[in-house]
Write a protein that holds these residues in place. Sequence first.
Motif, PDB file in Angstrom:
ATOM      1  N   HIS A  83       0.807  -1.221   0.000  1.00  0.00           N
ATOM      2  CA  HIS A  83       0.000   0.000   0.000  1.00  0.00           C
ATOM      3  C   HIS A  83       0.838   1.269   0.000  1.00  0.00           C
ATOM      4  CE1 HIS A  83      -3.311  -2.715   0.913  1.00  0.00           C
ATOM      5  NE2 HIS A  83      -2.608  -3.174   1.935  1.00  0.00           N
ATOM      6  N   THR A  84       2.149   1.141   0.209  1.00  0.00           N
ATOM      7  CA  THR A  84       3.010   2.317   0.394  1.00  0.00           C
ATOM      8  C   THR A  84       4.045   2.411  -0.717  1.00  0.00           C
ATOM      9  OG1 THR A  84       2.762   2.039   2.784  1.00  0.00           O
ATOM     10  CG2 THR A  84       4.493   3.515   2.034  1.00  0.00           C
ATOM     11  N   VAL A 145       7.215   9.612   1.035  1.00  0.00           N
ATOM     12  CA  VAL A 145       6.567   8.338   1.332  1.00  0.00           C
ATOM     13  C   VAL A 145       5.059   8.554   1.240  1.00  0.00           C
ATOM     14  CG1 VAL A 145       6.254   6.513   3.037  1.00  0.00           C
ATOM     15  CG2 VAL A 145       8.446   7.676   2.874  1.00  0.00           C
ATOM     16  N   ASN A 146       4.378   7.705   0.474  1.00  0.00           N
ATOM     17  CA  ASN A 146       2.940   7.825   0.261  1.00  0.00           C
ATOM     18  C   ASN A 146       2.279   6.514   0.673  1.00  0.00           C
ATOM     19  OD1 ASN A 146       0.317   7.890  -0.867  1.00  0.00           O
ATOM     20  ND2 ASN A 146       0.974   9.307  -2.460  1.00  0.00           N
ATOM     21  N   ASP A 147       1.431   6.571   1.716  1.00  0.00           N
ATOM     22  CA  ASP A 147       0.765   5.365   2.210  1.00  0.00           C
ATOM     23  C   ASP A 147      -0.606   5.144   1.576  1.00  0.00           C
ATOM     24  OD1 ASP A 147      -0.782   7.305   3.394  1.00  0.00           O
ATOM     25  OD2 ASP A 147      -0.336   6.717   5.463  1.00  0.00           O
TER      26      ASP A 147
END
Length: 200
Positions: A83-84, A145-147
């Motif tokens: 998911h990240t 960082v993109n969750d």
Amino acid sequence: YSAALRLKNIKTKETFPVTGLPENLRANSPQWSQDGSKVAFLHYGPGRVDLYVITVADRSAAKVNTAALSATSGNTFAWVDNHTLLYKTVPAGIGELPVAPPAPKGPVVQQNLGKSAASRTYQDLIKNPHDETLFSYMATSQFVVNDGQNEKPLGPPSVVTSFSVSPDKQYLLVRRVEKPYSYLVPVYGFPHTWLVLDMR
């Protein structure tokens, strides 16, 4: 670049269109998530690079980044988990492209303090201080960082030529370019530092 993307069921051989793709698609560097439920790719649009994620279950694509991605050198993004995503963006407030000075500040000086030896030649090397400024402007990036819901910057902006996420997802191995830049070899021959960054 790929001008179209489709999903295919390997067992049934059935092919499905993907919705949500940008117009005039120029896709590159597709990467599957570890569980195979998603695939991320770069889209080279007019004036910027964006990161899209296709969800296999509903066969739809969506842009996930806010700031434009920096795809100047080395790898641009990586899956941290299912998911990240971790990716390099153009730093905020970077300003306009540096303009060449009307006259050079001084001569370009090179020294050889050792014995004479043959040297390989390369095209498109840095040739003067303005080229150094342009290289720094083009190659400096900010890790994000993109969750899937939030974007968070990681570390300060720097010139990074490669990075990889540790198997336990806790650390980041980064190859950071350092000054002085060479006028004799390409970027992979520049001075560099290997860093281990905490993902938090």
